[in-house]
Design an enzyme around this catalytic site. Structure first.
Site, PDB file in Angstrom:
ATOM      1  N   SER A  85      -1.963  -9.996  -0.588  1.00 56.93           N
ATOM      2  CA  SER A  85      -2.565  -9.074   0.374  1.00 56.93           C
ATOM      3  C   SER A  85      -3.735  -9.641   1.156  1.00 56.93           C
ATOM      4  O   SER A  85      -4.253  -8.975   2.053  1.00 56.93           O
ATOM      5  CB  SER A  85      -3.001  -7.785  -0.332  1.00 56.93           C
ATOM      6  OG  SER A  85      -1.869  -7.013  -0.674  1.00 56.93           O
ATOM      7  N   LYS A 130      -3.408  -9.475   4.793  1.00 56.20           N
ATOM      8  CA  LYS A 130      -3.790  -8.274   5.536  1.00 56.20           C
ATOM      9  C   LYS A 130      -5.018  -8.521   6.420  1.00 56.20           C
ATOM     10  O   LYS A 130      -5.277  -7.756   7.342  1.00 56.20           O
ATOM     11  CB  LYS A 130      -4.044  -7.115   4.579  1.00 56.20           C
ATOM     12  CG  LYS A 130      -2.776  -6.566   3.908  1.00 56.20           C
ATOM     13  CD  LYS A 130      -3.109  -5.367   3.023  1.00 56.20           C
ATOM     14  CE  LYS A 130      -1.861  -4.673   2.485  1.00 56.20           C
ATOM     15  NZ  LYS A 130      -1.260  -5.359   1.331  1.00 56.20           N
ATOM     16  N   SER A 176      -5.559  -1.579  -0.239  1.00 51.32           N
ATOM     17  CA  SER A 176      -4.517  -2.558   0.084  1.00 51.32           C
ATOM     18  C   SER A 176      -3.163  -1.872   0.221  1.00 51.32           C
ATOM     19  O   SER A 176      -2.129  -2.400  -0.215  1.00 51.32           O
ATOM     20  CB  SER A 176      -4.452  -3.642  -0.998  1.00 51.32           C
ATOM     21  OG  SER A 176      -3.937  -4.843  -0.479  1.00 51.32           O
TER      22      SER A 176
END
Length: 408
Positions: free
Chosen positions: A104, A107, A162
């Protein structure tokens, strides 16, 4: 130390200038190797040399000398990098360009790409197609079909929890996952993050989805130029629908075995089967701001990625100003000198120190043109120089730029 009960926001305030360091005379970097679909525990012999030749060499790269503290011995991560967020100098690194699954932390690229596209108060009613295609076991914030959310709430879901459901909803608003993946890849290429291959917008394990500690640091530095990015990644807790969500970045929010790190202000964590734990953090101490990225610690201890990051931060703050860098963070393509521009324009020192800034250069114009990957963060005002050279290292006394803010 137990997790703190007091909530708030830690943010980096910025001045009206841009960030990053690159000498106009830097040698051309080699292209990154073709990514492997199945990374192993051994780094490749040849890696990208973007940012410096030593960054393409396997193993630990650091210039130890009298007065420079020894690196911590208990770092087990497959890849890590410690950089000065102001100058862009790489203080030390370990397999910095090793292409690994990012989880993640990808991101950060998603947010840096899409944040400017939607007003925070824009509303969106979720339909089933918005949540289609999420991987099994995805982290979620709890987006529900038929419910209406503000863009602000969706970004809170991305940064604090997340949430892949929040990512897919925003991607749907951006004409779908395929378009968003293309936009992210284009932005990574613009940032010269050549180790990165985007397959999904949320960082979920997918064949060929790879990045590097070096590239993740570029994404963080670029994102930190944006106020919304700084505000979201430094938010400890927030209201979401009828409940409260808390940031899963343990150096920011704390945990039973990890105290809040002094001066921490974000950025993003991740964890998947293939990636292990990944994390990029930014922290300030004594007027200096550092970025640390850690990928896949081999030690299977709870919160190990945060513990190793904290040790590298401690080393970086002790070593900064004493250690000679082993490389640098490169600027985006749009900040490179145009063909035919004078090689000496604005270059009056190793990193352009002493060069005169372009009259009227502002953070607004820098962000609008894509120049720079963070505004001058604490202790320095960094400027756009004549001939579009991306040269920095101008320090100015500024007040402490790290502070808590009450949760809104």
């Amino acid at each position: 130390m137990s997790a703190p009960k007091k909530t708030g926001r830690r943010s980096l305030l910025v001045t009206s200038a841009t960030l990053l360091a690159l000498s106009a005379t830097a040698p051309a970097a080699l292209a990154a190797p073709v990514p492997s679909a199945h990374p192993t525990a051994t780094p490749p012999d040849r890696m990208s040399t973007v940012g410096g030749v030593r960054l393409g060499q396997p193993g630990t790269q650091v210039n130890l000398a009298p007065g420079v503290p020894v690196l911590p011995k208990d770092i087990t991560a497959r890849s890590w990098i410690v950089t000065d967020a102001e100058s862009g100098e790489v203080l030390a690194a370990h397999n910095a360009h090793w292409r690994l699954p990012p989880a993640s932390t990808l991101k950060m690229l998603f947010a840096d790409t899409l944040l400017p596209r939607f007003p925070k108060d824009e509303k969106h009613k979720v339909v089933p197609a918005d949540l289609a295609g999420m991987g099994v076991g995805s982290s979620v914030v709890g987006i529900k079909e038929g419910h209406t959310y503000s863009v602000h709430d969706l970004w809170l879901g991305v940064f604090l929890r997340s949430g892949n459901d929040a990512v897919h909803t925003l991607a749907s608003m951006n004409n779908g996952v395929a378009q968003t993946v293309k936009d992210m890849q284009d932005h990574a290429d613009e940032l010269q993050a050549l180790d990165t291959h985007v397959v999904s917008p949320d960082g979920y394990d997918e064949p060929g989805q790879l990045s590097s500690a070096y590239d993740l640091t570029l994404f963080a530095r670029s994102g930190l130029q944006k106020k919304d990015f700084r505000d979201y990644c430094s938010t400890v807790s927030a209201r979401f629908e009828s409940g409260e969500i808390r940031n899963t970045n343990r150096l920011l929010s704390g945990d039973t075995d990890v105290p809040v790190y002094q001066g921490i202000a974000g950025v993003k964590n991740g964890n998947t089967t293939n990636a292990g734990a990944t994390f990029t953090g930014v922290a300030e101490r004594g007027g200096r701001v550092l970025l640390v990225t850690v990928m896949h610690p081999e030690k299977a201890e709870h919160n190990e990625v945060y513990k190793e990051t904290a040790r590298l931060f401690d080393w970086g703050f002790q070593a900064a100003g004493k250690v000679n860098p082993v490389g640098e963070l490169v600027p985006p393509k749009s900040a490179l000198p145009s063909p035919g521009a004078s090689a000496s324009a604005g270059n009056s020192g190793k990193n352009g120190a002493g060069a005169r800034p372009v009259a009227g250069a502002t953070a607004g114009t820098a962000a609008g043109s894509g120049i720079g990957t963070a505004a001058a963060i604490t202790g320095g005002v960094l400027v756009l120089l004549a001939g579009a050279a991306f040269l920095v290292n101008r320090r100015w006394p500024l007040p402490d730029l790290m502070r808590r803010r009450p949760r809104s």
